[in-house]
Design an enzyme around this catalytic site. Structure first.
Site, PDB file in Angstrom:
ATOM      1  N   ASP A 100     -37.481  -0.893  15.503  1.00  0.00           N
ATOM      2  CA  ASP A 100     -37.166  -2.299  15.221  1.00  0.00           C
ATOM      3  C   ASP A 100     -37.819  -2.684  13.898  1.00  0.00           C
ATOM      4  OD1 ASP A 100     -39.749  -2.086  16.456  1.00  0.00           O
ATOM      5  OD2 ASP A 100     -39.763  -4.254  16.773  1.00  0.00           O
ATOM      6  N   GLU A 166     -41.769  -3.196  18.825  1.00  0.00           N
ATOM      7  CA  GLU A 166     -43.125  -3.229  18.274  1.00  0.00           C
ATOM      8  C   GLU A 166     -43.403  -4.497  17.500  1.00  0.00           C
ATOM      9  OE1 GLU A 166     -46.545  -2.563  15.639  1.00  0.00           O
ATOM     10  OE2 GLU A 166     -44.507  -3.036  15.054  1.00  0.00           O
TER      11      GLU A 166
END
Ligand code: BES
Ligand code: MN
Ligand code: MN
Length: 477
Positions: A100, A166
């Protein structure tokens, strides 16, 4: 044992194809913090899963359930667990990365479209996620590709753990890591962990990182009026939420970075001369921080104080105010409800559990002093504990040898100011050493506009990751 020369030349010869693969990855707008782009994070998981499978990795996507973001329930993107090799005579390394990225819009001030990788003449590969953390993940794929194309066995067994949350606090991942670390779990037999999700201190000296700060993130909401009000009609007539909030936000940290919440700075013991010498020895200067920040704004001209501020002391930063008038123009509004966002970076022995009550108590007592009739609400958004590792461990020694062989330089040993929430979870639940082995440079601009990864860092960094695996295989435990 150095990596085969054939591996190094292979990486050079495939550079253009590797950069194209990075462009494909950057084009997927996997912004975990944007509810509208959650499908893109899922698409990124499937893309990466497909790449891993094609390179001979056995994988599975793990459903992490649901979570609530901005009042909306969303499916969490799946985590990817992968495994290649299970030779009992070889060491097993667990590799973590996140697919991400942070949000990015051209209008934030990017020179080019953030999700279209641009190759500049000076070798910079510009695009969101190029350095944080798609470039490093793809570095591992590059290493795998050499071994597949040349039918070479990997020098170690590898387990992969890639996640897509994250940048939004790694929701759901701690539970997965804890479960898979138990006897009979997916991570059984792991000897050490390697995470490539950090940066050099400057633009010239490779580093190995043995510490990260933790984090605790707050949202403080002040509300009162039933709706937004006209300041001509209600100015000096009612308690204004924004006035109260600005006062609270202004009482959290001073202009020198001292945290004003009683007891927070005090939890951290001062550095002795021996520790200060570590910071003195690092290849870092005031001009490195100012060039990475893009302004001559460092808090101090003392290098040791500066490095300790980033690496071994806590910090408190103000991030934003939700609900405040923020469009262009001059609207004469009194916002009815405003939420201030701030976070504190934590260092040992601080934890969110120990620090949060101090923050909440302080905000409440400061708010009480305002004699306002508005309401105060305090929420903790996410957090993570700090982590510090033993950098004399063989895992670090292998990375040192790999750095010497690829860069012909001795790496600096650093602690980092940022956070990767799952790091301590790996260390504690597996009981093994965790190493942070960066690919990018300190001026890559992670989270910022025009994020980049230098072509040489991508290519030499891929060699570094591969060389590390060979050094790991050769080193004695
Ligand atoms: N790659 C960073 C962590 C990092 C930052 C390492 C700076 C070294 C230097 C990671 O992707 C990140 O941004 N983490 C977040 C975590 C947070 C959302 C819990 C951070 O540090 O803000
Ligand atoms: Mn990252
Ligand atoms: Mn990041």
């Amino acid at each position: 044992m150095a990596a085969p020369t054939e591996f190094l030349t292979y990486i050079d010869s495939k550079a253009d194809a590797f950069i194209q693969r990075l462009a494909d990855a950057v084009a997927i707008q996997s912004v975990s913090g944007d509810a509208k782009r959650r499908g893109e994070v899922v698409r990124m998981a499937h893309w990466l899963d497909g790449q891993l499978k094609a390179l001979g990795v056995e994988t599975k996507l793990v459903d992490l359930g649901k979570h609530v973001m901005d009042g909306v329930e969303l499916d969490l993107p799946p985590a990817i667990l992968g495994s290649i090799g299970n030779d009992p005579k070889k060491k097993t390394v667990l590799i973590y990365g996140h697919f991400d990225v942070q949000p990015a819009n051209k209008s934030d001030g990017w020179d080019t479209e953030p999700f279209e990788l641009v190759i500049k003449e000076n070798g910079q590969l510009v695009g969101r996620g190029s350095s944080d953390d798609k470039g490093p993940i793809l570095g591992w794929l590059n290493v795998l590709e050499y071994h597949r194309d040349n039918q070479k066995p990997l020098p170690v067994n590898i387990k992969f753990c890639f996640e897509g949350m994250e940048e939004s606090g790694s929701e759901g991942l701690d539970e997965l890591v804890e479960k898979e670390s138990k006897a009979g779990g997916y991570f059984e037999g792991v000897d050490c962990v390697c995470i490539s999700d950090n940066y050099w201190l400057n633009d010239r000296t490779p580093v190995l990182t043995y510490g990260l700060r933790g984090l605790t993130y707050f949202k403080v909401t002040v509300s009162g009026p039933g709706r937004d009000l006209h300041s001509g009609v209600f100015g000096r007539t009612v308690h204004e939420p924004m006035t109260d909030l600005i006062h609270l936000m202004g009482r959290l940290v001073d202009q020198q970075g001292n945290i004003l919440v009683p007891g927070v700075d005090e939890m951290v013991p001062p550095a002795d001369d021996e520790e200060k010498a570590i910071y003195e020895a690092l290849d870092y200067s005031i001009s490195d921080v100012e060039s990475a920040a893009g302004g001559q704004i460092s808090l101090t001209s003392n290098k040791v104080d500066l490095l300790m501020g980033r690496m071994r002391n806590p910090s408190l930063s103000l991030h934003g105010i939700e609900g405040a008038f923020s469009e262009p123009g001059a609207k004469t509004v009194i916002p009815a409800k405003v939420s201030g966002k701030f976070s504190i970076r934590l260092v040992p022995p601080q934890t969110p559990e120990a620090v949060n009550p101090l923050v909440i108590e302080y905000l409440k007592s400061e708010f009480a002093k305002l004699n306002t009739k508005n309401r105060l609400e305090i929420e903790g958004l996410h957090g993570g504990k700090p982590w510090v590792a033993d950098h004399k461990h063989w895992n670090f020694e292998a990375a040192k040898r790999a750095t010497r062989s690829v860069y012909k330089q001795e790496p600096d040993l650093t602690r980092e100011g940022g956070s990767i929430p799952v790091t301590l979870t790996f260390a504690e639940s597996l009981g093994v050493n965790v190493l942070l082995l960066p690919m990018g440079r300190g001026d890559d601009g992670a989270h910022s506009t025009n994020e980049k990864l230098d072509r040489s860092n991508f290519i030499e960094g891929s060699k570094l990751l591969g060389s590390y695996l060979y050094e790991l295989a050769a080193i004695s435990k």
